[in-house]
Design a protein around this motif. Sequence first.
Motif, PDB file in Angstrom:
ATOM      1  N   ARG A  86      17.069  20.383   5.549  1.00 44.31           N
ATOM      2  CA  ARG A  86      15.704  19.797   5.476  1.00 44.31           C
ATOM      3  C   ARG A  86      14.858  21.212   6.070  1.00 44.31           C
ATOM      4  NH1 ARG A  86      12.956  15.256   5.048  1.00 44.31           N
ATOM      5  NH2 ARG A  86      14.547  14.904   3.817  1.00 44.31           N
ATOM      6  N   GLU A  87      15.103  22.024   6.778  1.00 40.61           N
ATOM      7  CA  GLU A  87      14.308  23.321   6.910  1.00 40.61           C
ATOM      8  C   GLU A  87      14.299  24.239   5.884  1.00 40.61           C
ATOM      9  OE1 GLU A  87      15.011  23.527  11.928  1.00 40.61           O
ATOM     10  OE2 GLU A  87      16.653  24.462  10.379  1.00 40.61           O
ATOM     11  N   ARG A  88      15.532  24.374   5.021  1.00 42.47           N
ATOM     12  CA  ARG A  88      15.456  25.095   3.914  1.00 42.47           C
ATOM     13  C   ARG A  88      14.539  24.372   2.710  1.00 42.47           C
ATOM     14  NH1 ARG A  88      21.025  25.442   4.979  1.00 42.47           N
ATOM     15  NH2 ARG A  88      21.615  23.775   3.226  1.00 42.47           N
ATOM     16  N   ALA A  89      14.502  23.147   2.816  1.00 44.27           N
ATOM     17  CA  ALA A  89      13.392  22.708   1.776  1.00 44.27           C
ATOM     18  C   ALA A  89      12.233  22.640   2.215  1.00 44.27           C
ATOM     19  CB  ALA A  89      13.676  21.207   1.662  1.00 44.27           C
ATOM     20  N   VAL A  90      11.857  22.824   3.609  1.00 45.01           N
ATOM     21  CA  VAL A  90      10.487  23.259   3.980  1.00 45.01           C
ATOM     22  C   VAL A  90      10.151  24.509   3.826  1.00 45.01           C
ATOM     23  CG1 VAL A  90       9.044  23.174   6.063  1.00 45.01           C
ATOM     24  CG2 VAL A  90      10.591  21.019   5.787  1.00 45.01           C
ATOM     25  N   LEU A  91      11.063  25.401   3.982  1.00 46.13           N
ATOM     26  CA  LEU A  91      10.882  26.907   3.616  1.00 46.13           C
ATOM     27  C   LEU A  91      10.530  27.175   2.455  1.00 46.13           C
ATOM     28  CD1 LEU A  91      10.439  29.699   4.733  1.00 46.13           C
ATOM     29  CD2 LEU A  91      13.063  30.012   4.596  1.00 46.13           C
ATOM     30  N   ARG A  92      11.057  26.561   1.363  1.00 44.68           N
ATOM     31  CA  ARG A  92      10.952  26.771  -0.052  1.00 44.68           C
ATOM     32  C   ARG A  92       9.436  26.225  -0.267  1.00 44.68           C
ATOM     33  NH1 ARG A  92      16.349  24.902  -0.336  1.00 44.68           N
ATOM     34  NH2 ARG A  92      17.757  26.810  -1.074  1.00 44.68           N
ATOM     35  N   LEU A  93       8.975  25.072   0.123  1.00 38.86           N
ATOM     36  CA  LEU A  93       7.571  24.722   0.012  1.00 38.86           C
ATOM     37  C   LEU A  93       6.676  25.386   0.689  1.00 38.86           C
ATOM     38  CD1 LEU A  93       8.669  20.797   0.096  1.00 38.86           C
ATOM     39  CD2 LEU A  93       8.319  22.135  -2.144  1.00 38.86           C
ATOM     40  N   MET A  94       6.807  25.936   1.774  1.00 37.45           N
ATOM     41  CA  MET A  94       6.001  26.848   2.576  1.00 37.45           C
ATOM     42  C   MET A  94       5.911  27.938   1.412  1.00 37.45           C
ATOM     43  SD  MET A  94       7.551  26.528   6.441  1.00 37.45           S
ATOM     44  CE  MET A  94       6.638  28.258   6.915  1.00 37.45           C
ATOM     45  N   THR A  95       6.974  28.593   1.229  1.00 38.62           N
ATOM     46  CA  THR A  95       6.963  29.974   0.307  1.00 38.62           C
ATOM     47  C   THR A  95       6.168  29.639  -1.059  1.00 38.62           C
ATOM     48  OG1 THR A  95       9.010  30.533   1.031  1.00 38.62           O
ATOM     49  CG2 THR A  95       8.133  31.435  -0.975  1.00 38.62           C
ATOM     50  N   LEU A 129       2.625  25.505  -0.039  1.00 40.48           N
ATOM     51  CA  LEU A 129       2.041  24.245   0.194  1.00 40.48           C
ATOM     52  C   LEU A 129       1.732  23.846   1.686  1.00 40.48           C
ATOM     53  CD1 LEU A 129       3.542  23.770  -2.447  1.00 40.48           C
ATOM     54  CD2 LEU A 129       4.278  21.318  -1.587  1.00 40.48           C
ATOM     55  N   ALA A 130       0.635  23.079   1.868  1.00 43.03           N
ATOM     56  CA  ALA A 130       0.162  23.050   3.220  1.00 43.03           C
ATOM     57  C   ALA A 130       1.031  21.844   3.803  1.00 43.03           C
ATOM     58  CB  ALA A 130      -1.227  22.328   3.259  1.00 43.03           C
ATOM     59  N   ASN A 131       1.101  21.655   5.262  1.00 40.07           N
ATOM     60  CA  ASN A 131       1.934  20.575   5.802  1.00 40.07           C
ATOM     61  C   ASN A 131       1.758  19.260   5.219  1.00 40.07           C
ATOM     62  OD1 ASN A 131       2.819  22.594   7.445  1.00 40.07           O
ATOM     63  ND2 ASN A 131       1.841  21.678   9.289  1.00 40.07           N
ATOM     64  N   ALA A 132       0.455  18.821   4.978  1.00 48.28           N
ATOM     65  CA  ALA A 132       0.281  17.195   4.312  1.00 48.28           C
ATOM     66  C   ALA A 132       1.032  17.229   3.171  1.00 48.28           C
ATOM     67  CB  ALA A 132      -1.325  17.048   4.164  1.00 48.28           C
ATOM     68  N   GLU A 133       0.796  18.216   2.171  1.00 47.73           N
ATOM     69  CA  GLU A 133       1.657  18.351   1.010  1.00 47.73           C
ATOM     70  C   GLU A 133       2.884  18.303   0.907  1.00 47.73           C
ATOM     71  OE1 GLU A 133      -1.475  20.867  -1.804  1.00 47.73           O
ATOM     72  OE2 GLU A 133      -0.638  22.214  -0.135  1.00 47.73           O
ATOM     73  N   ILE A 134       3.529  18.932   1.935  1.00 45.60           N
ATOM     74  CA  ILE A 134       5.196  19.090   2.345  1.00 45.60           C
ATOM     75  C   ILE A 134       5.631  17.609   2.470  1.00 45.60           C
ATOM     76  CG2 ILE A 134       6.981  19.970   3.436  1.00 45.60           C
ATOM     77  CD1 ILE A 134       5.282  22.755   3.798  1.00 45.60           C
ATOM     78  N   ALA A 135       4.723  16.983   3.580  1.00 41.32           N
ATOM     79  CA  ALA A 135       5.305  15.569   3.886  1.00 41.32           C
ATOM     80  C   ALA A 135       5.029  14.739   2.748  1.00 41.32           C
ATOM     81  CB  ALA A 135       4.117  15.350   4.976  1.00 41.32           C
ATOM     82  N   GLN A 136       4.161  14.816   1.779  1.00 42.05           N
ATOM     83  CA  GLN A 136       4.214  13.978   0.725  1.00 42.05           C
ATOM     84  C   GLN A 136       5.236  14.412  -0.323  1.00 42.05           C
ATOM     85  OE1 GLN A 136       0.506  14.469  -1.564  1.00 42.05           O
ATOM     86  NE2 GLN A 136       0.911  12.412  -2.552  1.00 42.05           N
ATOM     87  N   ARG A 137       5.621  15.517  -0.496  1.00 43.43           N
ATOM     88  CA  ARG A 137       6.635  15.798  -1.331  1.00 43.43           C
ATOM     89  C   ARG A 137       8.142  15.272  -0.870  1.00 43.43           C
ATOM     90  NH1 ARG A 137       7.145  20.368  -4.845  1.00 43.43           N
ATOM     91  NH2 ARG A 137       4.619  20.235  -5.053  1.00 43.43           N
ATOM     92  N   LEU A 138       8.270  15.477   0.382  1.00 44.04           N
ATOM     93  CA  LEU A 138       9.589  15.252   1.123  1.00 44.04           C
ATOM     94  C   LEU A 138       9.557  13.670   1.454  1.00 44.04           C
ATOM     95  CD1 LEU A 138      10.193  18.215   3.230  1.00 44.04           C
ATOM     96  CD2 LEU A 138      11.273  18.064   0.764  1.00 44.04           C
ATOM     97  N   GLY A 139       8.504  12.931   1.385  1.00 42.06           N
ATOM     98  CA  GLY A 139       8.436  11.645   1.777  1.00 42.06           C
ATOM     99  C   GLY A 139       8.815  11.449   3.261  1.00 42.06           C
ATOM    100  N   VAL A 140       8.133  12.290   3.960  1.00 38.72           N
ATOM    101  CA  VAL A 140       8.268  12.342   5.637  1.00 38.72           C
ATOM    102  C   VAL A 140       6.801  12.028   6.091  1.00 38.72           C
ATOM    103  CG1 VAL A 140      10.542  13.252   5.525  1.00 38.72           C
ATOM    104  CG2 VAL A 140       8.764  14.802   5.839  1.00 38.72           C
TER     105      VAL A 140
END
Length: 237
Positions: free
Chosen positions: A177-186, A189-200
């Motif tokens: 999950r951290e790898r997925a978050v890092l890819r989206l950070m890279t 994407l902002a935190n809210a966008e990452i949350a929406q993308r990952l469904g969390v």
Amino acid sequence: MTTKQDDDHHRTHDGDVPRPLRIVLADDERMVRTALRVILGAEADMEVVGEASTGAEAVPLIRELRPDIVLMDVRMPEIDGIRATEQVLAGMDEPPRIVVVTTFENDAYVYDALRAGASGFLLKRSGAEDLIQAVRLVARSDSLLFPAAVRQLAARHAGERAAADAARTLRARLSERERAVLRLMTAGLANAEIAQRLGVGPATVKTHVAGVLAKLGVRDRTQAVIAAYECGFVRPG
């Protein structure tokens, strides 16, 4: 060097109204500092509390005033913005977020400043609205400032530095999950966008981001992006 002292700069004003962001300007051009002061000082949520004309002036001033944000010219006499950034971050328990100000966005100096710990960069030709938004975005720290430009810098320079930074790979023991978050950070994407993308939930994302930063040994998402390129987690192109 000019200052505006406030002994208790963490207090709020008028009850629950947050205090203004405290900003220090470091640039060897007086006209640039004046323009920045006028633009930022006109905002109700911002206050320019000090100015420095060299990196040597900036470091002790920042340590004394403990601002929230520093706008740091990347090229200054005596001590440049890169060395000044390193000294500020090394000498303070709770350092400010530093935005380097530059003329050329693809300058190797800018990349070195980001690697040194700056949270982003701003072009001197940026308009007033871009400047104001950049300061607020860096202060929130929940998304990347100018993500496309940061990715271009990392893609251009990471290959040159990868061998010297192989130790980063050893620290990057991320969960799936951290790898997925890092890819989206890279990807910017902002935190809210990452949350929406990952469904969390946003709180979950915030926890994962903190875990990524800790495991990479970096202080914010800008350095996380650079580390991702330099350890080969993200490939240019």
